[in-house]
Every structure is written in C-alpha cells, then in structure tokens.
Write a protein that holds these residues in place. Structure first.
Motif, short mmCIF file in Angstrom:
data_model
loop_
_atom_site.label_atom_id
_atom_site.label_comp_id
_atom_site.label_asym_id
_atom_site.label_seq_id
_atom_site.Cartn_x
_atom_site.Cartn_y
_atom_site.Cartn_z
N LEU A 32 13.11 18.82 11.78
CA LEU A 32 12.92 19.09 10.36
C LEU A 32 13.97 18.32 9.57
CD1 LEU A 32 11.28 20.68 8.31
CD2 LEU A 32 12.92 22.51 8.52
N GLY A 33 13.52 17.61 8.57
CA GLY A 33 14.44 16.83 7.76
C GLY A 33 14.65 15.42 8.26
N GLY A 34 14.08 15.07 9.43
CA GLY A 34 14.21 13.71 9.96
C GLY A 34 13.27 12.76 9.24
N TRP A 35 13.55 11.48 9.37
CA TRP A 35 12.73 10.45 8.74
C TRP A 35 11.63 10.00 9.69
CZ3 TRP A 35 13.13 9.15 3.71
CH2 TRP A 35 14.29 9.54 3.03
N THR A 36 10.42 9.84 9.18
CA THR A 36 9.25 9.40 9.95
C THR A 36 8.74 8.09 9.35
OG1 THR A 36 8.66 11.71 10.35
CG2 THR A 36 6.94 10.05 10.69
N PRO A 37 8.53 7.06 10.18
CA PRO A 37 8.04 5.79 9.65
C PRO A 37 6.66 5.93 9.00
CG PRO A 37 8.81 5.54 11.92
CD PRO A 37 8.79 7.00 11.62
N ILE A 38 6.45 5.18 7.94
CA ILE A 38 5.15 5.10 7.29
C ILE A 38 4.37 4.02 8.03
CG2 ILE A 38 3.91 4.48 5.18
CD1 ILE A 38 6.33 5.60 3.61
N LYS A 39 3.24 4.38 8.59
CA LYS A 39 2.45 3.43 9.38
C LYS A 39 1.70 2.43 8.51
CE LYS A 39 2.03 6.50 13.29
NZ LYS A 39 1.24 7.48 13.97
N ASN A 40 1.22 2.87 7.36
CA ASN A 40 0.43 1.99 6.49
C ASN A 40 1.12 1.86 5.13
OD1 ASN A 40 -1.48 0.56 5.08
ND2 ASN A 40 -3.00 2.19 5.04
N THR A 41 1.92 0.81 4.98
CA THR A 41 2.63 0.61 3.71
C THR A 41 1.70 0.13 2.60
OG1 THR A 41 3.29 -1.61 4.41
CG2 THR A 41 4.88 0.19 4.78
N ASP A 42 0.45 -0.19 2.96
CA ASP A 42 -0.55 -0.58 1.95
C ASP A 42 -1.33 0.62 1.41
OD1 ASP A 42 0.06 -3.32 2.11
OD2 ASP A 42 -1.25 -3.56 3.86
N ASP A 43 -1.00 1.81 1.89
CA ASP A 43 -1.66 3.02 1.42
C ASP A 43 -1.51 3.12 -0.11
OD1 ASP A 43 -1.14 6.08 0.60
OD2 ASP A 43 -2.56 6.02 2.27
N PRO A 44 -2.57 3.44 -0.83
CA PRO A 44 -2.49 3.51 -2.30
C PRO A 44 -1.40 4.47 -2.81
CG PRO A 44 -4.78 3.56 -1.60
CD PRO A 44 -3.94 3.65 -0.35
N HIS A 45 -1.19 5.58 -2.13
CA HIS A 45 -0.16 6.52 -2.59
C HIS A 45 1.24 5.93 -2.41
CE1 HIS A 45 1.41 10.34 -3.93
NE2 HIS A 45 2.24 10.33 -2.90
N VAL A 46 1.46 5.24 -1.30
CA VAL A 46 2.76 4.59 -1.06
C VAL A 46 2.99 3.52 -2.13
CG1 VAL A 46 4.09 3.16 0.55
CG2 VAL A 46 2.72 5.08 1.42
N ARG A 47 1.95 2.77 -2.44
CA ARG A 47 2.04 1.74 -3.49
C ARG A 47 2.36 2.39 -4.85
NH1 ARG A 47 2.18 -3.99 -3.92
NH2 ARG A 47 1.76 -4.39 -6.10
N GLU A 48 1.75 3.53 -5.11
CA GLU A 48 2.01 4.25 -6.36
C GLU A 48 3.47 4.70 -6.44
OE1 GLU A 48 0.57 8.49 -8.23
OE2 GLU A 48 -0.95 7.31 -7.18
N ILE A 49 4.00 5.20 -5.34
CA ILE A 49 5.41 5.61 -5.29
C ILE A 49 6.31 4.39 -5.53
CG2 ILE A 49 7.24 6.50 -3.77
CD1 ILE A 49 5.33 8.70 -4.64
N ALA A 50 5.97 3.26 -4.92
CA ALA A 50 6.76 2.03 -5.08
C ALA A 50 6.73 1.55 -6.53
CB ALA A 50 6.23 0.95 -4.15
N GLU A 51 5.56 1.56 -7.14
CA GLU A 51 5.43 1.17 -8.56
C GLU A 51 6.27 2.08 -9.44
OE1 GLU A 51 4.04 -1.43 -9.90
OE2 GLU A 51 2.53 -2.15 -8.48
#
Length: 122
Positions: A32-51
């Motif tokens: 709990l609290g550990g970091w998990t890699p994002i497998k799909n950095t092209d995911d629309p939600h990830v892109r929204e967070i980046a923007e």
C-alpha cells in the motif's frame, strides 16, 4: 467444556496453517502506498493528467511549455491517486526538455493538484 478443546485445537491449527501459507506465498500486489508503473502512457486519462500538469505549471510559473508526450509514468494509491509522470515538453524556444510532474487526483471530489514539477537532468 471438554468437547470444546478438540474443536478449538482444530480451529487454531487451521488458522496457523493458513497464515503460514499466506505469509510464504509471493505477493502479487504492491505494498500500500507503493508506486505502480503505468502500462499505457497514451491512455486518454493519463494524457489529461499530463495536460493539467503542464497548464498548472504554466499558470504558476508564468511559463509557456507545451506538452509533446508522456515518456513514462507511475501511480500511487493514497487518499486518491498520485500520478508521477515524466513529460517531454517544448519550451518557448522550441527546445524539447523533460520534466517530472506529480499530480494528486481525487476524481470523486473533482479535485486535482500539481504537487511537483521538476526539470529532469539529462
């Protein structure tokens, strides 16, 4: 009272053997609290967070960075989700540089906060 002793012994034995099996089994979940890699950095939600991260940084620093792509990222479950993203951006001169941004999100509250935005040294 005597008939309960064998039953308690059996129950205790079952609990001990189950806990031993669970303790020795490899865990498939992160702590709990550990970091998990994002497998799909092209995911629309990830892109929204980046923007959001770039726009918020631009607002706070009076800058004019433009997001090119999400290079890599990780998530961390907290009271919501932290997104730690490495972003490739274009600066005002057109040069491509990388930043690491951390965004805290609680979607059920419609809440996002940029908690860190740091230049990644090459």
């Amino acid at each position: 009272m005597r008939p309960l002793v064998p039953l308690l012994f059996l129950l205790l034995s079952a609990v001990v053997s189950t806990s031993h099996a669970l303790a020795s089994a490899p865990s498939s979940r992160k702590a709990l609290g550990g970091w998990t890699p994002i497998k799909n950095t092209d995911d629309p939600h990830v892109r929204e967070i980046a923007e959001f991260a770039v726009a918020e940084h631009n607002k706070q620093a009076n800058a004019s960075l433009a997001l090119s792509k999400v290079v890599k990222g990780e998530t961390q479950v907290v009271a919501g989700t932290n997104y730690r993203l490495v972003l490739q951006v274009k600066d005002a001169s057109g040069a491509r540089v990388k930043y690491q941004a951390v965004v805290w999100e609680k979607p059920w509250e419609n809440f996002r906060q940029l908690t860190s935005f740091k230049l990644v040294k090459s």
